[in-house]
Design an enzyme around this catalytic site. Sequence first.
Site, PDB file in Angstrom:
ATOM      1  N   HIS A  75      71.608  36.824  38.446  1.00 23.36           N
ATOM      2  CA  HIS A  75      72.429  37.816  37.860  1.00 23.36           C
ATOM      3  C   HIS A  75      72.364  37.567  36.373  1.00 23.36           C
ATOM      4  CE1 HIS A  75      76.602  39.111  36.303  1.00 23.36           C
ATOM      5  NE2 HIS A  75      75.999  40.218  36.915  1.00 23.36           N
ATOM      6  N   HIS A 123      70.248  44.955  40.021  1.00 24.15           N
ATOM      7  CA  HIS A 123      71.602  44.473  39.451  1.00 24.15           C
ATOM      8  C   HIS A 123      72.596  44.435  40.384  1.00 24.15           C
ATOM      9  CE1 HIS A 123      75.028  44.756  36.276  1.00 24.15           C
ATOM     10  NE2 HIS A 123      74.890  43.596  36.860  1.00 24.15           N
ATOM     11  N   HIS A 148      75.822  41.844  43.039  1.00 25.01           N
ATOM     12  CA  HIS A 148      77.044  42.230  43.238  1.00 25.01           C
ATOM     13  C   HIS A 148      77.350  42.356  44.708  1.00 25.01           C
ATOM     14  CE1 HIS A 148      78.909  42.578  39.070  1.00 25.01           C
ATOM     15  NE2 HIS A 148      77.498  42.599  38.692  1.00 25.01           N
ATOM     16  N   ILE A 184      80.999  39.570  35.668  1.00 24.16           N
ATOM     17  CA  ILE A 184      81.113  40.821  34.780  1.00 24.16           C
ATOM     18  C   ILE A 184      80.089  41.831  35.443  1.00 24.16           C
ATOM     19  CG2 ILE A 184      79.527  40.314  33.189  1.00 24.16           C
ATOM     20  CD1 ILE A 184      82.453  42.304  32.495  1.00 24.16           C
ATOM     21  N   ASN A 207      71.615  41.072  34.169  1.00 20.70           N
ATOM     22  CA  ASN A 207      72.532  41.340  33.529  1.00 20.70           C
ATOM     23  C   ASN A 207      72.735  41.337  31.995  1.00 20.70           C
ATOM     24  OD1 ASN A 207      75.566  42.743  34.014  1.00 20.70           O
ATOM     25  ND2 ASN A 207      75.855  40.818  32.829  1.00 20.70           N
TER      26      ASN A 207
END
Length: 869
Positions: A720, A529, A534, A869, A724
Site C-alpha cells: 500500500h 491501489h 483496500h 488513508i 499510495n
Amino acid sequence: MSLHLLDKAIKGIKGEKKVKIKGNVVLMKKNAFALPDVPGAVLDSVHELLGQKVSLQLISAVNGDPEKGMPAKLGKVAYLKKELVPKDLKDLLIAIKPNDSNFRVTFEWDEELGVPGAFIIKNCLNTEFYLKTLTLEDVPGYGELHFVCNSWVYPQGKYRTDRIFFSNQAYLPSETPAPLRLYREKELMNLRGDGTGELEEWDRVYDYDYYNDLGSKDAGHVLGGSTFPYPRRGRTGWLPAQKNGPSEILQLLDFTRRKVYVPRDEQFNHVKMPAFFAHSVKSQGHLVKSQSRLFLPSLWAVCNNSTDEFESFQEVLKLYEVGFEIPLIENIMQCIPSEFVKELAPKNGEAHFQFPMPQVIKEDKHAWRTDEEFAREMLAGVNPVIICRLPEFPPTSKLDPKDYGNQTSSITREHIENNDLEGLSIDEAMENNRLFILDYHDALMPYLRKINSTSTKTYATRTLLFLTKDGILKPLAIELSLPHPEKEEFGAISKVYTPAKYGVEGSIWQLAKAYVSVNDYGYHQLISHWLNTHAVIEPFVIAMNRQLSVVHPIYKLLHPHFRDTMCINAFARRTLINAGGIFEKLFFPGKFAMEFSSMIYKSWAFPEQALPVDLIKRGIAVEDSNSPHGLRLLIEDYPYAVDGLQIWSAIKTWVQDYCSCYYKTNEMVQTDTELQSWWKELREKGHGDKKDEAWWPKMQTLEELIEACTIIIWMASALHAAVNFGQYPYAGYFPNRPTMSRRFLPEPGTFEYQELEQNPEKVFLRTITAKPFALEAVSLIEILSRHSPDEVYLGQRDDDHKWTRDTRALEAFKKFGDKLVEIEKRIKEMNRLEHKWKNRVGPVKMPYTLLSPIKGKDLDMGIPNSISI
C-alpha cells in the site's frame, strides 16, 4: 512457569491471605466539545468526584467458582479513583478534554482468586470513554500485569453483555486456562453479532455484506456475487433504498455525526479525524456535504467562465508557484466544527490555495516529458507493479477470439528494428531478457466501447521497452487500439507510434505516452491501489475480529496492520467509489469504473500477492538459490523490486520467528480451532466469490501460516505504501499522470492536426484532464498521499512492549525493527549512487523512497503498518 504453578506458589505465601493490589488505569474521555454532548460530559466529571461510576472486577485465570456456577473466580468490585481532583471550573473543563487521564484503582485480592487473566468493566457514566490500559503493579507471585485494552467503553445500558478485557498473555485456544475459555468464546460470539438489525456506533459487531451501498437505487452498482464478484465489506444493517431492493440507503457523509458505520474501535481517533477533515478542507476549499460528490462548485469558480482549459504548461505551474483564490460557499464556516478548522478562516470571502510543488517537477520542470522518465516510472513510480517481460513477439492476447476476434498486436519487427537495440535482433533481445511490455490491452478492450461511449475518449495500450546496457528502459513503440467500429468479433483497430523528439511527430509521440499514462494511472487507482490493497484486506479485518480472540497469537501479530482500514474504506464508499463519486468523475473508466474492477478481481489469487510470486509471474525475476532472497531480478535496477524484496524478507523472517514461538508442529496449526475457523470463513464469506480452494493455501502447515501472514502484512503495509504515497510526488503535477483523455489522437489533414502543429501544449492539455477536474484530482491525491499525524510505522507498535508478555516475541520484534533500520540505511546509500543506479533518481532527480521504512520529512517516506488513508 505455568499459571497453576504460580498459583500454587501464591498459596504458599506467608502472612495475611487478603492483600491489596494497586492498579493504574489510563483512559481518554470523549471530547465533549467535538461532539454534541457537553452536559453529559460535565455531569460525568462531577460523578467522578462522587465515585463509584466506573467499576472493575478481576477474573481469575486459574481458579473456577463451581459453587456459584461460574467458570472463573471473580474478585470484589473496585472503583476508579482520580489522583488529581479538579479544584475549580477551569480544571473541570480541562478534565473533559481528550487527553489521557490516569486513575487509581485498588483491588482486594485473596489466594482463591490467584492470577487474574481478565477483568470486567462497567461504565455507569453518561458518555463513553476510551480505555487504554490497566496495569496491576504487584500481583502476588507474579509481579506487574498489563491489560492492553484500546477500546471505547460505552455506558452499560448500551451493551447486552459485560465488557471484558484480557491480559497481554497470548494463548492458543487449546492452551487457554480453563476459567477463561468461556469468556474467550463469549467475547467472539458478541463480536459476530446475530446478522440482523441496523448497527449503531456502540455496537461492536463485525459482519459481511456486498458492496450494495454504492448507489441508492442502481442495482448495477451492487458488487459481490456471481455477476460482479468482489470482496465483502463490513455490514451496517441499513435499510434498503427500495422494498426488497438490493441497495442500501446511501447515507449522507457527516464528519460531525459518524454516519458511516464501522465498529467504534475501527474509527479514526481524536487526533486523526480532525487532521483528516481539516486537511481535506484546506486542500479542496470546500466542505464535504454531498452523498455523491466530494467537491462543491467552489473549485469550478477558479476556472475562467469562457473555458475550462489550461492554455499552457506555464499556466499549470502557477498552481504551485503562485496559487489561486477560491470563493467559499456562503456560511460554509458555520458548518465546520471549530476544532477541525482553526486555520481555515477566509479573508474577504475568499481563501488562498497553493498546492505544494510536486517532486516530479521540483528540480526540473521539463524532465517528466523525457522517454527515460516515462519508462523509469514503470519501475519506480506510483504504479511499479504492472510491467512484464515480453514473452513472445508480436504480443498476443488471451481474449477469446470467438468474442473479440484477432487481438494480436500490430507492432511489427520494422517498428522495433528502427530503434537501436544495441546490435541485437528482436529474437536475441528476447533471449537475453531485454524486452519488456506495459500491457493494458486485454484488461481494457472488453470495456473500451462502453468507456468511450461517455465523455472519455481513450485507447487500450501496449508499450514495448528495451533494457539498455546502462540498466535503463527505453520505449520502443506504443500501440493504441480501439474495438472494431462494427463488432468486437471483428478484432481490434490499432495504430503503432514510435519515439520522435521534434515537430508534429514529437507531439504525436507525447500524446501517445499520455494515453499510456491515462491507462496506467486509472488502472493504478482502481486496481493496484483500491482493489488490491483496500478492498481485498477488509475481509481479513472482519474475519480476524470474528474468529480470532484478542489473546490469540495471530490476532496480536496482525491487529496493528488493520488499523483504520475499515474506516477509510467506509469513507471511500461514500465519496470515492460510489455511483457518481470521485472515481467515476475523475478517472477514465467513468461510470464503469467499479464494474471494471470487479472483472479484474475475477483473476485475483491470494498466493500471487506475495512479492516473489508476483515478480516471477510477471517474468521480472527467476528463482536463483545463489541470489539474495532466492530470486534474481532480470532488471537489476528495479527500485520497487529491490527495496520490496528487502522489506518482504524482513517481514517474513519476523513472522517466522514469531509464529515459531507458538507453533512447534504442523499438527498444532491443524488443531488450532480459531485459526482454522478464521481461514475457512475468510475464504467462504470474506472472499466468498473466490472460495474455491485452488485460490488459497490450505492452512495445514506452519509454512503455509507463515506465508499467509507475510502476504497479509505485505499488502497492508509495504504494498500500500508503494502504490499510495507516491501519488502526489508523481501525479500532483497532473500532466505527468493525467486521469482521463477526452479526445482521440488527431488525424493528418484535420483541423485538430493543424492545431497540434501550431500549438502542441494547448492540444496536449485539451486532450487530458480538464481544468476543474484536474484541480479536484490534485486536491484528492494530496489528501491520499499525506501521512496521518498519529501514524504507526512498520517495526513500531503504539502499545510499545506491553502488547505481549512473551519475551521471545518481543525479542523477535526488536530484531525486526533493527533489520528495518539496516534496510533504511541501505536504501539511502543506493539513492546516493545515482551514477550506478540510474532508475532510483532519474531525470527528475527524485530519489525512490516509497519503501523506505522509516518516516522522513517527505510525503513519500515511511511505511505505515496499515492501510489507514
